[in-house]
Scaffold this active site. Structure first.
Site, PDB file in Angstrom:
ATOM      1  N   ASP A  13       1.617  -4.219  -3.166  1.00  0.00           N
ATOM      2  CA  ASP A  13       1.763  -5.605  -2.987  1.00  0.00           C
ATOM      3  C   ASP A  13       0.603  -5.778  -1.786  1.00  0.00           C
ATOM      4  OD1 ASP A  13       4.145  -5.637  -4.091  1.00  0.00           O
ATOM      5  OD2 ASP A  13       5.244  -5.208  -2.631  1.00  0.00           O
ATOM      6  N   LYS A  16      -3.310  -6.769  -5.290  1.00  0.00           N
ATOM      7  CA  LYS A  16      -4.241  -6.492  -6.285  1.00  0.00           C
ATOM      8  C   LYS A  16      -4.614  -7.742  -7.193  1.00  0.00           C
ATOM      9  CE  LYS A  16      -1.408  -3.245  -6.962  1.00  0.00           C
ATOM     10  NZ  LYS A  16      -0.460  -3.495  -5.649  1.00  0.00           N
ATOM     11  N   GLY A  40       4.502  -6.534  -9.373  1.00  0.00           N
ATOM     12  CA  GLY A  40       4.825  -8.194  -9.068  1.00  0.00           C
ATOM     13  C   GLY A  40       3.376  -8.570  -8.511  1.00  0.00           C
ATOM     14  N   HIS A  41       2.311  -9.234  -9.198  1.00  0.00           N
ATOM     15  CA  HIS A  41       1.171  -9.606  -8.897  1.00  0.00           C
ATOM     16  C   HIS A  41       0.972 -11.069  -8.847  1.00  0.00           C
ATOM     17  CE1 HIS A  41      -0.629  -5.343 -10.553  1.00  0.00           C
ATOM     18  NE2 HIS A  41       0.314  -5.374  -9.613  1.00  0.00           N
ATOM     19  N   THR A  42       1.041 -11.368  -7.780  1.00  0.00           N
ATOM     20  CA  THR A  42       0.730 -13.078  -7.431  1.00  0.00           C
ATOM     21  C   THR A  42      -0.720 -13.433  -7.509  1.00  0.00           C
ATOM     22  OG1 THR A  42       2.198 -12.398  -5.699  1.00  0.00           O
ATOM     23  CG2 THR A  42       1.459 -14.792  -6.077  1.00  0.00           C
ATOM     24  N   ARG A 142       9.153  13.951 -24.299  1.00  0.00           N
ATOM     25  CA  ARG A 142       8.696  13.398 -25.321  1.00  0.00           C
ATOM     26  C   ARG A 142       9.945  12.970 -26.267  1.00  0.00           C
ATOM     27  NH1 ARG A 142       6.150  19.085 -24.763  1.00  0.00           N
ATOM     28  NH2 ARG A 142       7.813  18.752 -23.094  1.00  0.00           N
ATOM     29  N   GLN A 222       1.084  -0.837  -8.443  1.00  0.00           N
ATOM     30  CA  GLN A 222       1.707  -0.040  -7.286  1.00  0.00           C
ATOM     31  C   GLN A 222       0.458   0.343  -6.471  1.00  0.00           C
ATOM     32  OE1 GLN A 222       3.092   0.942 -10.865  1.00  0.00           O
ATOM     33  NE2 GLN A 222       4.229  -0.781 -10.081  1.00  0.00           N
ATOM     34  N   PRO A 302      13.198  -7.961   1.520  1.00  0.00           N
ATOM     35  CA  PRO A 302      12.101  -8.049   2.507  1.00  0.00           C
ATOM     36  C   PRO A 302      11.307  -6.743   2.567  1.00  0.00           C
ATOM     37  CG  PRO A 302      14.425  -7.828   3.315  1.00  0.00           C
ATOM     38  CD  PRO A 302      14.549  -7.883   1.864  1.00  0.00           C
ATOM     39  N   ASP A 331      -5.565 -13.376   7.862  1.00  0.00           N
ATOM     40  CA  ASP A 331      -5.006 -14.586   8.407  1.00  0.00           C
ATOM     41  C   ASP A 331      -3.617 -14.288   8.835  1.00  0.00           C
ATOM     42  OD1 ASP A 331      -4.583 -14.234   5.437  1.00  0.00           O
ATOM     43  OD2 ASP A 331      -3.376 -16.050   5.986  1.00  0.00           O
ATOM     44  N   GLY A 413      -6.278 -16.200   2.547  1.00  0.00           N
ATOM     45  CA  GLY A 413      -5.332 -16.714   2.270  1.00  0.00           C
ATOM     46  C   GLY A 413      -4.906 -16.371   0.877  1.00  0.00           C
TER      47      GLY A 413
HETATM   48  P1  GDP Z   1      -0.081  -7.055  -5.404  1.00  0.00           P
HETATM   49  O1  GDP Z   1       1.239  -6.344  -6.158  1.00  0.00           O
HETATM   50  O2  GDP Z   1      -0.975  -6.184  -4.914  1.00  0.00           O
HETATM   51  O3  GDP Z   1      -0.581  -7.940  -6.470  1.00  0.00           O
HETATM   52  O4  GDP Z   1       0.493  -8.155  -4.386  1.00  0.00           O
HETATM   53  P2  GDP Z   1       1.454  -9.008  -4.171  1.00  0.00           P
HETATM   54  O5  GDP Z   1       1.542 -10.294  -5.233  1.00  0.00           O
HETATM   55  O6  GDP Z   1       3.098  -8.526  -4.615  1.00  0.00           O
HETATM   56  O7  GDP Z   1       2.033  -9.460  -2.794  1.00  0.00           O
HETATM   57  C1  GDP Z   1       0.882 -10.109  -2.095  1.00  0.00           C
HETATM   58  C2  GDP Z   1       1.227 -11.372  -1.485  1.00  0.00           C
HETATM   59  O8  GDP Z   1       0.470 -11.922  -0.463  1.00  0.00           O
HETATM   60  C3  GDP Z   1       1.267 -12.395  -2.390  1.00  0.00           C
HETATM   61  O9  GDP Z   1       2.507 -13.306  -2.135  1.00  0.00           O
HETATM   62  C4  GDP Z   1      -0.005 -13.239  -2.062  1.00  0.00           C
HETATM   63  O10 GDP Z   1       0.007 -14.772  -2.632  1.00  0.00           O
HETATM   64  C5  GDP Z   1      -0.107 -13.182  -0.698  1.00  0.00           C
HETATM   65  N1  GDP Z   1      -1.810 -13.046  -0.499  1.00  0.00           N
HETATM   66  C6  GDP Z   1      -2.867 -12.216  -1.031  1.00  0.00           C
HETATM   67  N2  GDP Z   1      -3.833 -12.366  -0.286  1.00  0.00           N
HETATM   68  C7  GDP Z   1      -3.580 -12.826   0.825  1.00  0.00           C
HETATM   69  C8  GDP Z   1      -4.070 -13.376   1.885  1.00  0.00           C
HETATM   70  O11 GDP Z   1      -5.331 -13.013   2.062  1.00  0.00           O
HETATM   71  N3  GDP Z   1      -3.707 -14.072   2.884  1.00  0.00           N
HETATM   72  C9  GDP Z   1      -2.328 -14.594   2.605  1.00  0.00           C
HETATM   73  N4  GDP Z   1      -1.918 -15.448   3.608  1.00  0.00           N
HETATM   74  N5  GDP Z   1      -1.525 -14.274   1.344  1.00  0.00           N
HETATM   75  C10 GDP Z   1      -2.129 -13.491   0.697  1.00  0.00           C
HETATM   76  P1  IMO Z   2       2.931  -3.802  -7.027  1.00  0.00           P
HETATM   77  O1  IMO Z   2       1.972  -3.432  -8.286  1.00  0.00           O
HETATM   78  C1  IMO Z   2       5.436  -2.322  -3.991  1.00  0.00           C
HETATM   79  C2  IMO Z   2       8.168   0.800  -5.124  1.00  0.00           C
HETATM   80  C3  IMO Z   2       9.762   0.697  -5.137  1.00  0.00           C
HETATM   81  C4  IMO Z   2      10.483   1.807  -4.866  1.00  0.00           C
HETATM   82  C5  IMO Z   2       9.385   2.916  -5.554  1.00  0.00           C
HETATM   83  C6  IMO Z   2      10.042   3.397  -7.047  1.00  0.00           C
HETATM   84  O2  IMO Z   2       3.524  -5.051  -7.195  1.00  0.00           O
HETATM   85  O3  IMO Z   2       1.977  -3.333  -5.834  1.00  0.00           O
HETATM   86  P2  IMO Z   2      10.153   2.214  -9.182  1.00  0.00           P
HETATM   87  O4  IMO Z   2      10.978   1.081  -9.771  1.00  0.00           O
HETATM   88  O5  IMO Z   2       8.569   2.144  -9.500  1.00  0.00           O
HETATM   89  O6  IMO Z   2      10.892   3.498  -9.940  1.00  0.00           O
HETATM   90  O7  IMO Z   2      10.318   2.307  -7.489  1.00  0.00           O
HETATM   91  O8  IMO Z   2       8.142   2.115  -5.712  1.00  0.00           O
HETATM   92  N1  IMO Z   2       7.383   0.267  -5.975  1.00  0.00           N
HETATM   93  C7  IMO Z   2       6.634  -0.941  -5.417  1.00  0.00           C
HETATM   94  N2  IMO Z   2       6.585  -1.199  -4.112  1.00  0.00           N
HETATM   95  N3  IMO Z   2       4.779  -2.837  -4.959  1.00  0.00           N
HETATM   96  C8  IMO Z   2       4.950  -2.447  -6.314  1.00  0.00           C
HETATM   97  O9  IMO Z   2       4.274  -2.878  -7.497  1.00  0.00           O
HETATM   98  C9  IMO Z   2       5.724  -1.362  -6.570  1.00  0.00           C
HETATM   99  N4  IMO Z   2       6.335  -0.642  -7.606  1.00  0.00           N
HETATM  100  C10 IMO Z   2       7.174   0.254  -7.418  1.00  0.00           C
HETATM  101  O10 IMO Z   2       9.896  -0.359  -4.027  1.00  0.00           O
HETATM  102  O11 IMO Z   2      10.176   2.170  -3.375  1.00  0.00           O
HETATM  103 MG    MG Z   3       3.347  -6.753  -5.752  1.00  0.00          MG
END
Ligand code: GDP
Ligand code: IMO
Ligand code: MG
Length: 430
Positions: A13, A16, A40-42, A142, A222, A302, A331, A413
């Site tokens: 998170d 990416k 989960g990629h936002t 396998r 991840q 959370p 930020d 942001g």
């Molecule tokens: P990912 O899994 O690595 O793609 O990241 P996620 O999308 O799960 O989590 C990143 C969160 O931070 C998302 O809610 C984004 O919209 C937010 N985000 C990413 N870059 C920034 C930033 O520079 N500032 C702020 N305030 N939010 C950001």
């Molecule tokens: P992105 O791509 C944050 C964490 C889970 C758990 C562990 C194993 O959005 O950064 P799994 O379901 O993969 O067997 O869970 O890995 N986890 C992540 N934490 N961001 C992710 O992906 C994650 N994918 C798995 O919360 O601790």
């Molecule tokens: Mg994520």
């Protein structure tokens, strides 16, 4: 030609998705190479706000070919839901391909994930419950089903019968429900019909892009500290999210990768169980969670929050050969009077500069901090490094010193345009 890998540098998170969305405007191809819909990629851009789980974040650029690579595990129902969400938003996906070698997450994998977590009791990993670990387990055993199998009813029947022999015995032994062969077969033949246009041998597409000298992005899911070999085992995911996994999952050789970009938050978060040396369980931790909206993109849980850990970051830089840093969420630190960076750990009275492999030891380490003054002024509207407040520059420069890697991008942001390019994106592909 350039191949640029985007790697999560912490526990996931890091942002990416938003980084791939920014860079994809310059790329001919984006390949998601590992993980499944545990990710989960936002992405926030001119098309709207999107939470992608399987579809590569290059999908918003119609000129970019997007590949769900061989290293990914695909839940067809989740993918179809995601495609429906994109269609609803008017995003086209004729430019999407799914490797016929990618493995399938079956309903029995989700059931197995649920049962295994409940059997772990207090030691539960806190998985996302998407069946990702069990699907990778079957791949290694396998007895996996591959996306290509969905296009051949007879092959699918044969492979599914073999898998269910093992799976139903396991499920019933642990109080789960046996899954019926015929109904499952029918359902997945149907998914095959719906996804027929996208399932392809993707190797020729990737090779063609490389031989034409096109620019390719490898989208990580991840992160390195969740790596099955190098992460905080067993509190990890079941794949190799780093640069080596990128080559394996995308099907390209390591010498073809030009740059490895490590994406790091300017602080640290973790979701699920496992050690986290710099975790803050106080008011500052709550402030980071609330200001940073630190709730899981996939599960809504959370996120645990803490200071930046330079010991862990250096380890991740080494593991992946990271040559550029991307700092996100700077930020979120805007209001803090003092910002701490962990520069070493204390373990049983001794100062150490490495990440212990034993989680018992990593749970015991005491972080040693360096304190830097905050800047206490908003940075979200800034677009150049020069405009950043002096203390923000100082903080970033210290992070560069401690990790030994120069910065390419800083984000202030969540939206695509909230980026400061220290190295112009076009140059990363040069
Ligand atoms: P990912 O899994 O690595 O793609 O990241 P996620 O999308 O799960 O989590 C990143 C969160 O931070 C998302 O809610 C984004 O919209 C937010 N985000 C990413 N870059 C920034 C930033 O520079 N500032 C702020 N305030 N939010 C950001
Ligand atoms: P992105 O791509 C944050 C964490 C889970 C758990 C562990 C194993 O959005 O950064 P799994 O379901 O993969 O067997 O869970 O890995 N986890 C992540 N934490 N961001 C992710 O992906 C994650 N994918 C798995 O919360 O601790
Ligand atoms: Mg994520």
């Amino acid at each position: 030609m350039s191949v640029v890998a985007i790697i999560g540098g912490q526990w996931g998170d890091e942002g990416k998705g938003r980084v791939v969305d920014l860079l994809a405007q310059h790329a001919h191809m984006v390949i998601r190479y590992s993980g499944g819909n545990n990710a989960g990629h936002t992405v926030i851009n001119d098309r709207g706000t999107f939470k992608l789980h399987l579809v590569p974040a290059g999908i918003f650029n119609p000129e970019t070919t997007n590949i769900i690579g061989t290293g990914v595990v695909v839940d067809p129902a989740a993918l179809l839901e995601e495609l429906a969400m994109l269609a609803e938003a008017g995003v086209t996906f004729d430019n999407l391909y799914i490797s016929d070698r990618a493995h399938v997450i079956m309903p029995y994998h989700r059931e197995q994930d649920r049962i295994q977590e409940s059997l772990r009791g207090d030691g539960r990993i806190g998985t996302t419950g998407r069946g990702v670990g069990p699907a990778y387990g079957d791949k290694m055993e396998r007895i996996g089903i591959r996306m290509g199998d969905l296009l051949h009813a007879d092959t699918l029947h044969q492979h599914l019968a073999r898998a269910l022999d093992a799976k139903n015995t396991w499920l019933q032994a642990y109080g789960g429900k046996a899954q019926p062969l015929q109904a499952l077969h029918q359902q997945f033949v149907d998914y095959g019909h719906q996804l027929r246009a996208y399932i392809k041998p993707t190797h020729p597409l990737v090779q063609q892009a490389l031989s034409r000298g096109q620019d390719v992005l490898l989208e990580g899911a991840q992160a390195s500290l969740l790596d099955v070999d190098w992460g905080t085992y067993p509190y990890v995911t079941s794949s190799a999210p780093g640069a080596a996994g990128a080559c394996q999952g995308a099907g390209i050789g390591p010498r073809q990768v030009s740059h490895v970009l490590g994406v790091f938050k300017a602080y640290t978060t973790r979701i699920g169980g496992g050690p986290f040396p710099t975790e803050l369980t106080d008011e500052t931790g709550n402030l980071l969670r609330e200001r940073g909206h630190e709730y899981g993109t996939t599960t809504g849980r959370p996120r645990r929050c803490g200071w930046f850990d330079a010991v862990a970051a250096r380890y991740v830089v080494e593991l992946n050969g990271i040559d550029y840093m991307v700092w996100t969420k700077l930020d979120i630190l805007d209001t803090l009077p003092t910002i701490r960076i962990c520069t070493s750990y204390k373990l049983r009275g001794e100062t150490i500069h490495y990440v212990p492999s034993s989680i018992a030891e990593l749970s015991q380490v005491e972080p040693i901090y360096e304190d830097l003054p905050g800047w206490q002024t908003p940075t979200d509207a800034l677009r150049t490094f020069d405009d950043l407040p002096p203390n923000a520059k100082r903080y970033l420069q210290r992070l560069e010193e401690l990790t030994g890697v120069p910065t390419a991008i800083i984000s202030v942001g969540p939206a695509r345009q909230s980026s400061i390019e220290r190295v112009p994106v076009a140059e990363l592909f040069a």
